[in-house]
Design an enzyme around this catalytic site. Structure first.
Site, PDB file in Angstrom:
ATOM      1  N   THR A  24       7.794  10.196  34.682  1.00 33.50           N
ATOM      2  CA  THR A  24       7.269   8.849  34.479  1.00 33.50           C
ATOM      3  C   THR A  24       8.339   7.791  34.727  1.00 33.50           C
ATOM      4  O   THR A  24       9.489   7.937  34.311  1.00 33.50           O
ATOM      5  CB  THR A  24       6.723   8.706  33.050  1.00 33.50           C
ATOM      6  OG1 THR A  24       5.696   9.671  32.852  1.00 33.50           O
ATOM      7  CG2 THR A  24       6.162   7.324  32.809  1.00 33.50           C
ATOM      8  N   GLY A  79      11.171  12.569  26.950  1.00 35.57           N
ATOM      9  CA  GLY A  79      11.695  12.954  25.647  1.00 35.57           C
ATOM     10  C   GLY A  79      13.059  13.603  25.759  1.00 35.57           C
ATOM     11  O   GLY A  79      13.347  14.319  26.725  1.00 35.57           O
ATOM     12  N   GLU A  93       0.692  12.149  29.254  1.00 31.92           N
ATOM     13  CA  GLU A  93       0.096  13.248  30.035  1.00 31.92           C
ATOM     14  C   GLU A  93      -1.247  12.848  30.654  1.00 31.92           C
ATOM     15  O   GLU A  93      -2.170  13.645  30.747  1.00 31.92           O
ATOM     16  CB  GLU A  93      -0.078  14.512  29.171  1.00 31.92           C
ATOM     17  CG  GLU A  93       1.214  15.171  28.760  1.00 31.92           C
ATOM     18  CD  GLU A  93       2.021  15.677  29.941  1.00 31.92           C
ATOM     19  OE1 GLU A  93       1.411  16.046  30.963  1.00 31.92           O
ATOM     20  OE2 GLU A  93       3.265  15.692  29.852  1.00 31.92           O
TER      21      GLU A  93
END
Length: 652
Positions: free
Chosen positions: A136, A175, A418
């Site tokens: 992303t 993350g 997601e």
């Protein structure tokens, strides 16, 4: 060591200390452990509850869990430091116990980090390479083809030159990226043999920090993105690359590779990578079901110990006895069971397609459609119900110590990560359902085991609801009619106007999302119905499952009543009778088993991390204990008041 651990339930009824909650458990008409084993037991089950109990008991026994305050009392740096330390301890312990299976390892590690940080899953056993997946970007999420990060091959040095050439190309949200990882699996646009030859998105293994000092490497800018509502210490980060070189063999080359001359070669079927991405989405549907199960467990248990309002006998009323409280919570517990069954059906489909000797590529579109739609549906409905659970717990539910608000935040975030839910619904509709309708119009054969086999049915909708299958047929007819309607409208628009396909799709996107949601609700209801039929073999809880099915079906139907009435599948009076008579009747029938139904989810108190939902029912005692642990209470008089009082006294 693992094998020697107890496989039995975490708690027995005798562990209940609250008398109201004890009466609730004693009123159940079935054995909780038998239901748990039916739903989640067996070595072939995805949940494998007995193995899970062994693994988690081993993890809970570690003394590190007793060395710190509740996480909400730690500042951001202490919180992060603690979870990093616990992650390393968990990995070392997993190695000591020889826990190598990925799923078992995940269960073990999550005990140490309360499921908030998946740092350990990306760490090699030597602790040298700590990685995360970076896809992303600041300017692009769902639209992968527009990702801007570049990897340009340089044949002179046999390296790739990595750059984030624009602000919007910045990798944003991965993350563990902010402070933890030293390598990333980076998705980038490949150009080879030079910048003028694009070859599409490829994956690269990029070092971003020095392995000895943990300092960012030259050309690397990396950091934490800031405070979020959920995943408090996910260490979500950003990454910018300026002329960072990596060796040619640091491109992941299982499905494609670049040779020394810069020639790009494809290997195998690129849909293999696609299949791996779908597996992640399938697993998310299980995760969201578990989150909702936690929320309803907390809210239901608290409702069985909280008393509010006075009855005619002068006694306070248990709030679970109020029909309005049941109206909040019973549809939630029914939906949770429906979610578990829909996940099980989806997981069976995934195994059937991807884990056979020959991968069934022709069925991948269906797996994509169902997993996309179910991810969107379970996260959206889960978020809504978790908020209802929060409200059902009153003011105490707003405390972090309730455990529910954290669950709600996680499900809230799940509506975006997601795959944005609206985008996923559109993919379900446009990439699968509309094509299925085209196949129907072309009289093409279809697999009658498919989730869209009902589209080929000519069976009329039932005029009245007599049995459970009638609900399924009503939902199937609704989905069929909605899909035929939008398909015809799109065809007419394409032939009757000069509009582009893009504008036609955009104009009808709201209806397409609605059609996709109707299809997924049909899938969930049919999956739940299959589960009820299996439960019919168990006399203890067969009728309970039928009651849960009624609740889920009616609750879902009334939320879409406009469809059923407009399509003349039901009359307004029929919908009214279902809502006013049938639904409250099912609440009353389920009332003796509500606590048993959530106990069957088999959560350890530490997993719930809730003062309101702990097994023994001592909610008030737990709230006071947690409040007294607040570091602020170490002062009898806070220093600021001491200062104010001293200044005031000196002036006097």
């Amino acid at each position: 060591m693992v094998e020697s651990q107890d496989q039995g339930p975490y708690y027995q009824i005798s562990d209940t200390k609250n008398p109201d909650l004890l009466r609730e458990r004693q009123s159940a008409t079935f054995d909780v452990e038998q239901l748990t084993q039916f739903m989640f037991g067996g070595s072939n089950s995805y949940f494998n509850v007995n193995r899970r109990r062994q693994i988690t008991r081993l993890a809970y026994a570690h003394p590190i869990h007793n060395t710190h305050l509740p996480l909400e009392y730690l500042d951001a740096d202490d919180y992060y430091s603690l979870l990093i330390r616990k992650s390393f301890v968990a990995i070392k312990e997993a190695e000591r116990f020889n826990i190598t299976d990925r799923k078992l390892l995940g269960w073990f590690l999550s005990v140490f980090t309360n499921g908030r940080f998946i740092f350990g899953l990306h760490t090699t056993r030597s602790f040298q390479i700590i990685g995360t997946y970076a896809q992303t970007e600041l300017g692009h999420g769902s639209n992968l083809q527009r990702l801007e990060t570049e990897a340009v091959f340089d044949s002179k040095t046999d390296t790739f030159l990595m750059n984030t050439p624009t602000l919007t190309a910045t990798k944003f949200w991965p993350g563990a990226l902010g402070r933890s990882t030293n390598y990333v699996l980076l998705m980038a646009q490949l150009y080879t043999p030079d910048r003028s030859h694009p070859c599409g998105l490829q994956m690269f293994f990029v070092q971003i920090r020095d392995l000895k000092t943990h300092e960012p490497l030259p050309g690397v800018e990396v950091g934490e993105i800031g405070t979020r509502f959920g995943h408090e210490v996910g260490d979500n980060g950003y990454l910018r690359l300026t002329n960072v070189r990596i060796p040619r063999n640091h491109m992941l080359m299982k499905l494609a590779y670049v040779d020394e001359q810069g020639t790009f070669h494809r290997l195998g079927d690129p849909r293999l990578l696609y299949g791996a991405m779908l597996a992640t989405r399938v697993n998310l549907c299980a995760f969201f079901s578990i989150l909702l199960a936690r929320a309803i467990t907390i809210a239901m248990r608290y409702s069985a110990v909280r008393r509010q309002g006075q009855n005619p006998n002068g006694k306070e009323t248990l709030i679970l006895d109020y029909p309005l409280q049941q109206e909040k919570l019973v549809p939630c517990v029914a939906t949770t069971y429906a979610f578990f069954y829909s996940f099980i059906k989806l997981e069976d489909l995934r195994i059937q397609i991807l884990e056979t000797d020959t991968i069934l590529f022709e069925q991948l579109p269906e797996l994509h459609a169902v997993s996309s739609g179910l991810k969107a549906y379970t996260s959206t409905i889960g978020e809504r119900f978790s908020q209802i659970c929060r409200v059902a717990c009153g003011g105490h539910g707003f405390l972090v110590a309730s455990g529910i608000k954290g669950i709600n935040n996680m499900l809230d975030a799940a509506c975006s990560y997601e795959g944005d839910n609206a985008v996923l619904y559109q993919q379900t509709a446009s990439r699968f359902l509309l094509k299925a309708m085209q196949q129907l119009d072309d009289n093409m054969e279809i697999n009658m085991e498919s989730s869209i086999a009902f589209l080929y049915s000519t069976k009329a909708a039932p005029a009245t609801i007599v049995n459970l299958d009638d609900y399924c047929r009503l939902f199937e007819c609704r989905s069929q009619m909605l899909l035929k309607s939008i398909s015809s409208r799109l065809t007419e628009s394409a032939s009757a106007s000069s509009s582009t396909p893009h504008s036609i799709f955009s104009k009808n996107s709201i209806e397409l999302v609605h059609v996709a949601k109707a299809y997924i609700e049909t899938f969930v209801l049919r999956a739940f119905y299959d589960g009820v039929r299996k439960a019919s073999e168990h006399k203890q809880f067969a009728s309970v499952f039928e009651q849960l099915f009624h609740v889920f079906a009616i609750h879902t139907l009334r939320n879409a009543a406009a469809d059923f009435i407009r399509l003349k599948l039901l009359t307004p009076d029929q919908v009214y009778q279902l809502e006013i008579n049938s639904l409250p009747d099912m609440y009353a029938r389920l009332r003796p088993n509500l606590i048993a139904l959530v106990d069957a989810f088999d959560f350890h108190d530490n997993e719930l991390n809730s003062c309101l939902g702990q097994y023994d029912g001592q909610a008030y005692e737990a709230l006071m204990e947690r409040a007294r642990l607040n570091p602020t209470n170490r002062y009898k008089v806070h220093p600021v008041w001491t200062s104010i009082k001293q200044n005031t006294k000196s002036k006097l």
